[in-house]
Every structure is written in structure tokens, then in C-alpha cells.
Design an enzyme around this catalytic site. Structure first.
Site, PDB file in Angstrom:
ATOM      1  N   ILE A  19       0.831  -1.202   0.000  1.00  0.00           N
ATOM      2  CA  ILE A  19       0.000   0.000   0.000  1.00  0.00           C
ATOM      3  C   ILE A  19       0.863   1.250   0.000  1.00  0.00           C
ATOM      4  O   ILE A  19       0.587   2.218  -0.709  1.00  0.00           O
ATOM      5  CB  ILE A  19      -0.948  -0.003   1.217  1.00  0.00           C
ATOM      6  CG1 ILE A  19      -1.945  -1.164   1.124  1.00  0.00           C
ATOM      7  CG2 ILE A  19      -1.695   1.318   1.320  1.00  0.00           C
ATOM      8  CD1 ILE A  19      -2.780  -1.358   2.370  1.00  0.00           C
ATOM      9  N   ASP A  54      14.130   2.295  10.478  1.00  0.00           N
ATOM     10  CA  ASP A  54      13.119   1.406  11.036  1.00  0.00           C
ATOM     11  C   ASP A  54      12.281   2.245  11.994  1.00  0.00           C
ATOM     12  O   ASP A  54      12.834   2.974  12.840  1.00  0.00           O
ATOM     13  CB  ASP A  54      13.805   0.258  11.784  1.00  0.00           C
ATOM     14  CG  ASP A  54      12.846  -0.819  12.248  1.00  0.00           C
ATOM     15  OD1 ASP A  54      11.787  -0.475  12.812  1.00  0.00           O
ATOM     16  OD2 ASP A  54      13.160  -2.009  12.054  1.00  0.00           O
ATOM     17  N   ASN A  81       2.073   4.995   7.274  1.00  0.00           N
ATOM     18  CA  ASN A  81       1.594   3.746   6.690  1.00  0.00           C
ATOM     19  C   ASN A  81       2.318   2.513   7.221  1.00  0.00           C
ATOM     20  O   ASN A  81       1.752   1.419   7.226  1.00  0.00           O
ATOM     21  CB  ASN A  81       1.756   3.810   5.162  1.00  0.00           C
ATOM     22  CG  ASN A  81       1.592   2.466   4.517  1.00  0.00           C
ATOM     23  OD1 ASN A  81       0.487   1.957   4.374  1.00  0.00           O
ATOM     24  ND2 ASN A  81       2.711   1.867   4.119  1.00  0.00           N
ATOM     25  N   TYR A 146      -3.388  -7.817  15.719  1.00  0.00           N
ATOM     26  CA  TYR A 146      -3.366  -6.801  14.670  1.00  0.00           C
ATOM     27  C   TYR A 146      -4.516  -5.808  14.835  1.00  0.00           C
ATOM     28  O   TYR A 146      -4.311  -4.585  14.770  1.00  0.00           O
ATOM     29  CB  TYR A 146      -3.450  -7.483  13.307  1.00  0.00           C
ATOM     30  CG  TYR A 146      -3.470  -6.541  12.140  1.00  0.00           C
ATOM     31  CD1 TYR A 146      -2.322  -5.854  11.756  1.00  0.00           C
ATOM     32  CD2 TYR A 146      -4.636  -6.331  11.406  1.00  0.00           C
ATOM     33  CE1 TYR A 146      -2.339  -4.985  10.673  1.00  0.00           C
ATOM     34  CE2 TYR A 146      -4.662  -5.469  10.332  1.00  0.00           C
ATOM     35  CZ  TYR A 146      -3.511  -4.800   9.967  1.00  0.00           C
ATOM     36  OH  TYR A 146      -3.530  -3.937   8.892  1.00  0.00           O
ATOM     37  N   LYS A 150      -4.617  -1.624  15.406  1.00  0.00           N
ATOM     38  CA  LYS A 150      -5.306  -0.709  14.499  1.00  0.00           C
ATOM     39  C   LYS A 150      -6.439   0.035  15.197  1.00  0.00           C
ATOM     40  O   LYS A 150      -6.769   1.167  14.829  1.00  0.00           O
ATOM     41  CB  LYS A 150      -5.814  -1.471  13.273  1.00  0.00           C
ATOM     42  CG  LYS A 150      -4.687  -1.969  12.377  1.00  0.00           C
ATOM     43  CD  LYS A 150      -3.772  -0.823  11.917  1.00  0.00           C
ATOM     44  CE  LYS A 150      -2.698  -1.279  10.964  1.00  0.00           C
ATOM     45  NZ  LYS A 150      -1.861  -0.176  10.459  1.00  0.00           N
ATOM     46  N   THR A 181      -1.956  -6.965  -2.014  1.00  0.00           N
ATOM     47  CA  THR A 181      -0.557  -6.583  -1.862  1.00  0.00           C
ATOM     48  C   THR A 181       0.339  -7.817  -2.023  1.00  0.00           C
ATOM     49  O   THR A 181      -0.144  -8.952  -1.986  1.00  0.00           O
ATOM     50  CB  THR A 181      -0.312  -5.991  -0.456  1.00  0.00           C
ATOM     51  OG1 THR A 181      -0.601  -7.007   0.527  1.00  0.00           O
ATOM     52  CG2 THR A 181      -1.185  -4.774  -0.209  1.00  0.00           C
TER      53      THR A 181
END
Length: 250
Positions: A19, A54, A81, A146, A150, A181
Site C-alpha cells: 500500500i 526502522d 503507513n 493486529y 489498528k 498486496t
């Protein structure tokens, strides 16, 4: 739209793949000067400025962002992102992995935002976009780690928007569905039945297809546009209807 971002200075984290690559390319193609901050720059879009760091490394982030902002005198757009996925239930992943993923997905955005703010404050139309996810509202299996990160990102975007509105810096969030992706392609190819995995990913979306990275990039262009002055504290969902539609047969 060809030169809509001419003269703008844009920083995209995680911009060398997936992305982020599509976002950096879209800003470049509309005339912006684009810095791509990533830990692996081998596939960074041509014509962008490589920034090796990083997002878990405070010193590296501060150094490269200050260098980029200093060279150009300001930063107009920050696209946060960079992030990683992780498939696990609440008991599957060791605590070290929880700390690692939160460090990348949440604190990575904190680091880059803090480093970029002095340069964003020099812009006449500053914008910050954070990359969220449809998993915040969907409750997908094995996505608790995850989705937790988010969820924090989405909440953080609204709180930052409230903090920075008085300085003329707009903060928004994009929440994609399952995006086509290289990471998703790897998961499909490595599955015991790649065709079945492809169908499963497609059928998550009521549209029946994966979200294209370019669609997410267009959302980022829209949220950061010069004229989008009333877009603030917004979560823009690009998910093929995954979180809002449940089509049932008549």
C-alpha cells in the site's frame, strides 16, 4: 489531478512496498516531492527520496525526518503507513510478539509524527494520515493482535486531530479492507489450496474482489488535498463493503 500536488513535500512511511508503494507513487505522479521512509528501500518507487530507517528506532527516525524536512524547509503531508500484520488468537502469540507489533504499528506512528511535527508546522496546509484497518470493526478470526493495534491507531487519529486542529494540521485515518498486496499474494501462494485461499480473500468483500492498493492511495490523496479543509478526524473506509454490508439472498 496530474499536478495537483506540485510543490508539496510528502513523507510516506513504509513506502517501499504494498500500500505504501502505491501511496508514494500516487503522490509522486501528482507532482509532489516524496520521501519514502522504510527499513528496506530496494523497491522504493523511482523518483522518490529514499530515507532508510526502522520506525522502531527513535534515533534513526528523528535523524532521517529532520534531514528530509531540513532539505525541503517543511513537510506538507505525513502518511503514517508502516506496519506489520500478525495472525493469532489472544493466546497464540508470545508477549514479546505483542510488544513488537505494538511497537511497530502504534509507537512507530507516534515516533514519525513527533519527528515530523516541527516541519509540518511550517506548512500552510499540513495533513497527517494514519493507516487503520477494517479489522477494527469486523472481528475477523485470528486478528486480535493486529486489530488491537489498528484500534489504537484509529482512536489516536481522532485524539491527534483534536490536539492539532488549532494549529491548522488536519489528521485523518484510512481503514482498508483486504488489499491485493505482495503480502496477501504470498499468503495465497503458500496456502495448501491457493485457489481456495484466493476465493476466501475475495469473498470477504461483498464486491467479491480484493481492494486495489491504488484505491487506498487515492483515498490518501483525497484526505490530504489542499481543498479538503473540512476533512478532519475522519476514518475513510475503503473495504468493498466488508464492514457495512451484509448482502443476504431475497
Amino acid at each position: 489531478m496530474q499536478q495537483r500536488n506540485a510543490g508539496r513535500i510528502v513523507l510516506v512511511t513504509g513506502g517501499a512496498a504494498g500500500i505504501g508503494h502505491a501511496i508514494a507513487t500516487a503522490f509522486r505522479d501528482t507532482g509532489a516531492t516524496v520521501g519514502v521512509l522504510d527499513r528496506d528501500l530496494s523497491d522504493a518507487p523511482a523518483g522518490t527520496e529514499p530515507l532508510l530507517a526502522d520506525v522502531t528506532d527513535d534515533e534513526a527516525v528523528n535523524r532521517v525526518v529532520a534531514g528530509f524536512g531540513g532539505r525541503h524547509g517543511r513537510i506538507d503531508v505525513l502518511v503514517n503507513n508502516a506496519g506489520v500484520g500478525y495472525a493469532a488468537t489472544v493466546v497464540d502469540a508470545p508477549m514479546a510478539e505483542w510488544l513488537r507489533v505494538y511497537d511497530i504499528n502504534v509507537l512507530g506512528m507516534v515516533r514519525t509524527t513527533r519527528a515530523a511535527l516541527p516541519w509540518l508546522r511550517r506548512s500552510d496546509a499540513a495533513s497527517i494520515t494514519l493507516m487503520g484497518s477494517c479489522t477494527v470493526r469486523t472481528g475477523l478470526c485470528r486478528r486480535v493482535l493486529y486489530a488491537g493495534t489498528k484500534g489504537a491507531v484509529e482512536a489516536m487519529s481522532r485524539a491527534m486531530a483534536a490536539d492539532l486542529i488549532g494549529e491548522g494540521i488536519r489528521v485523518n485515518c484510512v481503514a482498508p479492507g483486504t488489499v491485493d498486496t505482495p503480502l496477501i499474494r504470498t499468503q495465497i501462494d503458500s496456502a495448501p489450496d491457493p485457489q481456495a485461499q484466493q476465493r476466501a480473500f475475495n469473498e470477504r468483500q461483498p464486491t467479491g474482489v480484493l481492494v486495489r492498493p491504488e484505491e487506498v492511495a487515492q483515498a490518501d490523496l483525497y484526505l490530504s488535498d489542499w481543498d479538503a479543509t473540512s476533512l478532519i478526524g475522519t476514518v475513510l473506509t475503503i473495504d468493498g463493503g466488508l464492514t457495512s454490508l451484509k448482502p443476504l439472498p431475497l
